[in-house]
Enzyme design. Structure first.
Site, PDB file in Angstrom:
ATOM      1  N   GLY A 191      42.614  71.763  36.488  1.00 61.60           N
ATOM      2  CA  GLY A 191      42.147  71.786  37.938  1.00 61.60           C
ATOM      3  C   GLY A 191      42.791  72.911  38.780  1.00 61.60           C
ATOM      4  N   TYR A 215      46.805  92.559  41.890  1.00 70.02           N
ATOM      5  CA  TYR A 215      46.869  91.388  42.780  1.00 70.02           C
ATOM      6  C   TYR A 215      47.149  91.861  44.368  1.00 70.02           C
ATOM      7  CZ  TYR A 215      46.987  87.005  40.046  1.00 70.02           C
ATOM      8  OH  TYR A 215      46.808  85.767  39.452  1.00 70.02           O
TER       9      TYR A 215
END
EC number: 2.5.1.26
Length: 644
Positions: free
Chosen positions: A224, A564
């Site tokens: 998830g 990132y």
């Protein structure tokens, strides 16, 4: 983990138990050498029976669950935020930020400078807090649309399921900002109608066959941890939506020490996999930032990358064999040979498919002996540009550590604000001396400093030789060794950074991270231009306080690097912060692509980035993917609508 815990306890009492267990696993590896022989149909039936014993199939199992993720995830994990229920950043009685719980090295420690950093960087007023819903209100959840014939056959197959609102809502989302914001203040328009928990490959085959029979929609879920809207249900889907939760398929089926491979069920989490392999003296070395919760199947379906890929490789380098259940049947190769020349690699149709073709049920992955020695390090550079040049040279000389990360100055300042309170006067003095040495004696500008954190592992002698080589290269680019402690602290923060967003949301701050990859000659320009674009977009959209716009280089390759970006802003005074945020993030992605960056390095496409996919892979490439989807899943049973 009852079985694993029992084994660990036995090994502590009796060293022979370790040797015996390892011999058994070797034998299993030979006897069950072909994945289709494990587990047996009888084992599958036994697990289903245990799961449903003494209760209806919809109830929680009577038997102990062996993995980290329980069926009732909400008992362990936050329903509207990141991670464990017992872990969160908050202001303690002294007004200092603290991480609750006992799970992490930072837990229970005060962070005395973080509050000031938040206030000064984002213009936050800690007197003003947002409110969020305390729990899921079942009456707010969309009603369940269930095919009764399917439900009856599911019961007859003794496959556990739930129609409870909290179970359904928990599996309706990943961890994009939009999803978490909605959970705190509203509700999704569409959520799964039923959650099913297969316990083995055969269960998945039954579920997929039933979905095909009754024309239902399946959305697989593992840990998830998606950050691409990969789990969001299409709002206009009128069929029953099945959330196929693989978390109970969490076993290591065999370990083959001759070939250094392990055959595992795809629902096992990274932390369970590494912990169990470590008991036998092995590891995969695959450590994404989501290691605690993400699963092997999720790694494969998103083409995941781990921070130590320089030694162990990315997921495509680790997978030897895999099995996927599709509406057309089961896909797997007949051989587990290390390399084949049999046309386009079928594995690469599965890797990155993001739940659009089927469910990955089992995989054979490479393992390595647990490294005997591990050492951290850090290097301070006069500026980000010098740091990037150093990382490029390290990559060129093929001597990168297991992990090397380069923070820009703002990220360095943030990391410094996360430093726990120092209890030792001597340690405080040393920190002050190091700062004086770097800034005054060496002339580094505190507002320009860039820091790289390093992680070496392997044979001790080779690690020390490797370390010297890296530091020698760093010195040529003005780099100064900044200490092992700073490097170690940087990596210890890996698993707690995600908790910071929840703290921000309590004080009107929205934030997100996203990534890309780019050739070396584009890295510096791309970083500068994307950060500037974020600041400009926020200003034009009425954000009153300058946003946090920062980056770091997280992985290096011969031909480029992974970057990132982190951005956040204070949304007080903005009527629709989600729209402002999403428009800014989309503009940042446009800027990335315009500067030669990729659509994604390892987060995947999902629904969040699919508007750019055709542009990224060409019309013909897009058509090829669509042709595969149309053949494998002509009725769109796997209808999450990711990618295409």
């Amino acid at each position: 983990m009852a079985e694993a815990a029992g084994e660990a306890g036995a090994s502590e009492r009796d060293p022979d138990a370790v040797r015996a267990r390892r011999r058994l696993r070797v034998l299993s590896g030979h006897l069950l050498g072909r994945p289709q022989e494990a587990p047996s149909t009888n084992e599958c039936k036994a697990r289903r029976a245990a799961s449903a014993a003494g209760a209806s199939p919809a109830a929680s199992p009577a038997a102990p669950e062996s993995g980290t993720i329980p069926k009732k995830r909400q008992e362990l994990m936050k329903w509207n935020g990141w991670g464990y229920n017992d872990s969160k950043f908050l202001l303690n009685k002294k007004g200092q930020v603290e991480l609750t719980g006992k799970r992490y090295p930072l837990s229970g420690l005060a962070l005395p400078t973080l509050k000031d950093w938040i206030q000064n960087t984002l213009g936050v007023n800690l007197e003003h807090k947002t409110t969020s819903k305390p729990s899921i209100n079942p009456s707010e959840a969309p009603p369940s649309i269930v095919n009764e014939d399917f439900l009856q056959e599911l019961k007859e197959a003794h496959i556990s399921y739930s129609q409870d609102a909290d179970d359904r809502v928990f599996r309706a989302h990943g961890h994009c900002l939009h999803e978490i914001f909605l959970l705190r203040e509203g509700m999704f328009e569409r959520i799964p109608d039923i959650v099913v928990w297969p316990t083995c490959h055969d269960d998945v085959v039954k579920i997929v066959n039933l979905a095909c029979k009754y024309n239902l929609c399946i959305i697989p879920i593992g840990g998830g941890t998606s950050v691409s809207y990969g789990l969001m249900c299409p709002a206009d889907e009128t069929r029953t939506i099945i959330s196929l939760d693989t978390s109970q398929m969490n076993r290591i089926l065999w370990v083959d020490e001759n070939n250094l491979t392990a055959h595992v069920e795809a629902g096992i989490t990274g932390q369970d996999l590494e912990r169990q392999l470590k008991e036998s003296g092995y590891c995969t070395g695959h450590e994404p930032d989501s290691l605690e919760f993400s699963i092997v199947g999720g790694w494969i379906s998103t083409r995941a990358s781990g921070m130590k890929k320089n030694v162990y490789g990315n997921i495509e380098d680790l997978v030897v064999h895999m099995k996927m259940v599709t509406p057309r049947g089961v896909i797997e190769k007949s051989s587990q040979g290390p390399r084949m020349s049999t046309g386009p690699d079928i594995h690469h149709f599965i890797m990155g498919s993001e739940g659009t073709l089927g469910v990955i049920t089992e995989a054979t992955i490479k393992i390595r002996p647990t490294p005997e020695y591990q050492k951290y390090g850090s290097v301070a550079f006069p500026n980000f540009e010098q740091g990037v040049a150093c990382l490029r040279e390290i990559a060129k000389q093929r001597c990168a550590p297991a992990s090397i990360r380069l923070m820009d100055n703002q990220q360095f300042q943030f990391g410094h604000a996360l430093k726990p309170q120092v209890s030792s006067i001597f340690t405080s003095f040393l920190d002050g001396f190091k700062k004086f040495y770097i800034t005054k004696f060496k002339g580094f500008d505190p507002n320009q400093i860039s820091v790289a954190t390093l992680l070496f592992e392997g044979d001790r002698e080779k690690v020390l030789q490797h370390e010297k080589q890296v530091y020698d290269i760093a010195a040529k680019f003005g780099g100064l060794a900044a200490g092992e402690d700073n490097g170690q602290r940087g990596y210890l923060l890996t698993y707690v950074i995600a908790y910071m967003r929840d703290l921000g949301l309590e004080y009107y701050v929205v934030g997100e991270s996203f990534e890309t990859s780019a050739p070396w000659d584009r890295v510096i320009d791309l970083c500068r231009n994307v950060k500037e674009r974020i600041r400009r977009e926020c200003k034009e959209r009425g954000v009153q306080f300058a946003p946090l716009s920062t980056c770091r280089v997280t992985q290096t390759y011969d031909a480029g690097a992974c970057i990132y970006f982190y951005f956040a802003f204070n949304y007080r005074g903005i009527s629709d912060p989600l729209t402002v945020f999403e428009q800014t993030e989309a503009a940042a992605r446009d800027e990335i692509l315009a500067n030669g960056g990729s659509l994604s390095h390892h987060h995947g496409v999902g629904k969040l980035r699919k508007q750019w996919l055709k542009e990224s892979i060409s019309d013909v490439g897009f058509g090829m993917l669509k042709s595969v989807k149309d053949y494998v899943d002509p009725s769109n049973i796997f209808g999450n609508r990711n990618l295409l």
